[in-house]
Design a protein around this motif. Structure first.
Motif, PDB file in Angstrom:
ATOM      1  N   PRO A   1      -5.788   9.459   3.237  1.00 23.58           N
ATOM      2  CA  PRO A   1      -6.335   8.142   3.587  1.00 23.58           C
ATOM      3  C   PRO A   1      -7.003   7.438   2.405  1.00 23.58           C
ATOM      4  N   ALA A   2      -7.706   8.202   1.555  1.00 25.40           N
ATOM      5  CA  ALA A   2      -8.323   7.602   0.373  1.00 25.40           C
ATOM      6  C   ALA A   2      -7.263   7.080  -0.589  1.00 25.40           C
ATOM      7  N   ALA A   3      -6.170   7.815  -0.732  1.00 23.87           N
ATOM      8  CA  ALA A   3      -5.087   7.369  -1.609  1.00 23.87           C
ATOM      9  C   ALA A   3      -4.436   6.101  -1.068  1.00 23.87           C
ATOM     10  N   LEU A   4      -4.251   6.016   0.255  1.00 25.85           N
ATOM     11  CA  LEU A   4      -3.714   4.798   0.851  1.00 25.85           C
ATOM     12  C   LEU A   4      -4.667   3.625   0.634  1.00 25.85           C
ATOM     13  N   ALA A   5      -5.971   3.883   0.723  1.00 21.61           N
ATOM     14  CA  ALA A   5      -6.961   2.827   0.500  1.00 21.61           C
ATOM     15  C   ALA A   5      -6.906   2.333  -0.938  1.00 21.61           C
ATOM     16  N   HIS A   6      -6.795   3.251  -1.871  1.00 18.30           N
ATOM     17  CA  HIS A   6      -6.692   2.882  -3.287  1.00 18.30           C
ATOM     18  C   HIS A   6      -5.428   2.057  -3.520  1.00 18.30           C
ATOM     19  N   ALA A   7      -4.324   2.491  -2.915  1.00 13.37           N
ATOM     20  CA  ALA A   7      -3.060   1.774  -3.067  1.00 13.37           C
ATOM     21  C   ALA A   7      -3.139   0.380  -2.451  1.00 13.37           C
ATOM     22  N   ALA A   8      -3.769   0.268  -1.278  1.00 13.47           N
ATOM     23  CA  ALA A   8      -3.917  -1.035  -0.629  1.00 13.47           C
ATOM     24  C   ALA A   8      -4.806  -1.956  -1.455  1.00 13.47           C
ATOM     25  N   PHE A   9      -5.866  -1.413  -2.011  1.00 14.43           N
ATOM     26  CA  PHE A   9      -6.767  -2.191  -2.876  1.00 14.43           C
ATOM     27  C   PHE A   9      -6.012  -2.744  -4.073  1.00 14.43           C
ATOM     28  N   ASN A  10      -5.229  -1.879  -4.719  1.00  9.69           N
ATOM     29  CA  ASN A  10      -4.471  -2.305  -5.890  1.00  9.69           C
ATOM     30  C   ASN A  10      -3.451  -3.384  -5.533  1.00  9.69           C
ATOM     31  N   GLY A  11      -2.803  -3.222  -4.392  1.00 10.20           N
ATOM     32  CA  GLY A  11      -1.786  -4.171  -3.988  1.00 10.20           C
ATOM     33  C   GLY A  11      -2.339  -5.520  -3.585  1.00 10.20           C
ATOM     34  N   ALA A  12      -3.576  -5.545  -3.084  1.00 10.63           N
ATOM     35  CA  ALA A  12      -4.160  -6.789  -2.577  1.00 10.63           C
ATOM     36  C   ALA A  12      -5.048  -7.495  -3.582  1.00 10.63           C
ATOM     37  N   ALA A  13      -5.465  -6.819  -4.634  1.00  7.45           N
ATOM     38  CA  ALA A  13      -6.494  -7.359  -5.518  1.00  7.45           C
ATOM     39  C   ALA A  13      -6.099  -8.670  -6.184  1.00  7.45           C
TER      40      ALA A  13
ATOM     41  N   ALA B   1       0.836  -1.207   0.000  1.00  4.55           N
ATOM     42  CA  ALA B   1       0.000   0.000   0.000  1.00  4.55           C
ATOM     43  C   ALA B   1       0.867   1.252   0.000  1.00  4.55           C
ATOM     44  N   VAL B   2       1.938   1.227   0.761  1.00  6.24           N
ATOM     45  CA  VAL B   2       2.835   2.389   0.814  1.00  6.24           C
ATOM     46  C   VAL B   2       3.561   2.554  -0.522  1.00  6.24           C
ATOM     47  N   LEU B   3       4.007   1.443  -1.095  1.00  5.92           N
ATOM     48  CA  LEU B   3       4.738   1.507  -2.362  1.00  5.92           C
ATOM     49  C   LEU B   3       3.843   1.958  -3.513  1.00  5.92           C
ATOM     50  N   ASN B   4       2.563   1.628  -3.434  1.00  5.19           N
ATOM     51  CA  ASN B   4       1.620   2.008  -4.500  1.00  5.19           C
ATOM     52  C   ASN B   4       1.004   3.386  -4.285  1.00  5.19           C
TER      53      ASN B   4
END
Length: 359
Positions: free
Chosen positions: A260-272, A173-176
């Motif tokens: 926080p929304a950007a971190l959520a988007h990044a976490a979503f992309n990383g976990a999908a 999430a941090v990297l994305n």
């Protein structure tokens, strides 16, 4: 009197309500048109070349994610011209810091949880071919990769590799974050607060639909939904973006910040891409039905959004001591009556060594 948008930037009352609404409408139309036009322009090499198999696809995908921010910056700098531009985009100030950090943490872990819980839900509903114990599809993938690399035996067990990948999802999430921020500054940073006079639910719905349709240049090429016709893939992408855009919007509105929304988007992309870890070998996953991209993956986030709405926690957080600089409060209706409390492929980058299939 000065009223404030959820982004926190003070806005002086317009001379006429109709004039203010007209200016906001013009800004929204310019933003959407520019974001869509830039998206198609960036994706044009894929349409003129080899589509998703093009060696330029990774570069195009990253460039595509910057277009909503470019559109937002163009509107802010050339159309609206507010005094505090960073606040208008939700980038600053990071106050109250404790609240921003708290919702930032939720932004990392809530999307990961929603992505993972979609898998057993899909398995229970019979649309996700799961192998949670044997990990047969992932085991097969690792064996193929090891054979191609000339490695006789993996240094870790398959279960240990899966556990390691799950443990590194917050780091992903941090990297994305930076690529995800390229989208979120536009969608949740600028557009969502601009739509808030419509009310929480309409603003979330409209911004989610716009976000989903913006993906058309790659979805119509088979991205995320390779086995579905283009119209169905785009319809499902709109659904996914509307559902998860509401979750991302909740984080944006409650924190008063886009981070926080950007971190959520990044976490979503990383976990999908984790659905490939638990799939059953020899069976294809239909992403129109399973994973967070399919209807079965929308059930839990919809329940979450419904609970937040019913408990009043979907609206922007009010400041206890009245509006302060950077505060996040609902916008007053021009008539003087209080506005309804008002308030997301996706481009998932799969955790290595999983091959990307996503958003």
């Amino acid at each position: 009197m000065t009223v404030q948008h959820p982004a926190g930037a003070p806005v002086r009352p317009h001379r006429g309500a109709a004039g203010g609404r007209h200016r906001d409408l013009v800004a929204v139309v310019v933003f959407v048109a520019l974001a869509f036009a830039l998206g198609w322009l960036v994706a044009l090499p894929l349409w003129l070349g080899d589509g998703l198999t093009s060696p330029w696809f990774p570069v195009v995908a990253v460039a595509l994610m910057t277009t909503p921010t470019i559109a937002a910056l163009a509107v802010v700098l050339l159309v609206e011209r507010p005094q505090r531009k960073a606040e208008t985009l939700g980038l600053w100030p990071l106050t109250p810091l404790r609240r921003v950090l708290g919702y930032g943490a939720l932004g990392v872990f809530v999307p990961i949880a929603l992505v993972l819980v979609a898998l057993p839900v899909g398995a229970l509903l019979g649309v996700y071919p799961a192998d949670f114990v044997g990990l047969s599809a992932f085991r097969q993938l690792l064996d193929a990769q090891a054979g191609a690399a000339g490695v006789g035996e993996l240094p870790l067990s398959v279960g240990a590799i899966v556990a390691l990948q799950l443990a590194t999802l917050p780091l992903a999430a941090v990297l994305n974050l930076i690529p995800a921020l390229g989208e979120e500054i536009g969608w949740r940073g600028w557009l969502l607060p601009k739509l808030m006079p419509l009310g929480t639910v309409p603003a979330l719905l409209v911004s989610g639909v716009v976000w989903g349709l913006w993906h058309a240049p790659v979805i119509l090429l088979g991205y995320n939904y390779p086995d579905a016709p283009g119209w169905l893939g785009l319809t499902m992408m709109v659904g996914t973006c509307t559902v998860f855009g509401a979750v991302f919007g909740w984080l944006r509105l409650r924190s008063g910040s886009v981070w926080p929304a950007a971190l959520a988007h990044a976490a979503f992309n990383g976990a999908a891409g984790t659905y490939l870890l638990f799939a059953r070998a020899g069976e294809r996953v239909d992403t129109t039905q399973a994973t967070v991209l399919g209807w079965s993956g929308w059930i839990v986030p919809l329940v979450l959004v419904a609970v937040l709405l019913a408990t009043g926690r979907l609206a922007p957080a009010a400041e206890p001591s009245g509006p302060a600089r950077g505060a996040s409060v609902p916008v007053a209706e021009p008539s003087g009556s209080a506005a309804e409390p008002s308030g997301p492929a996706a481009e998932p980058s799969n955790p290595a060594p999983v091959e990307p299939r996503q958003d």
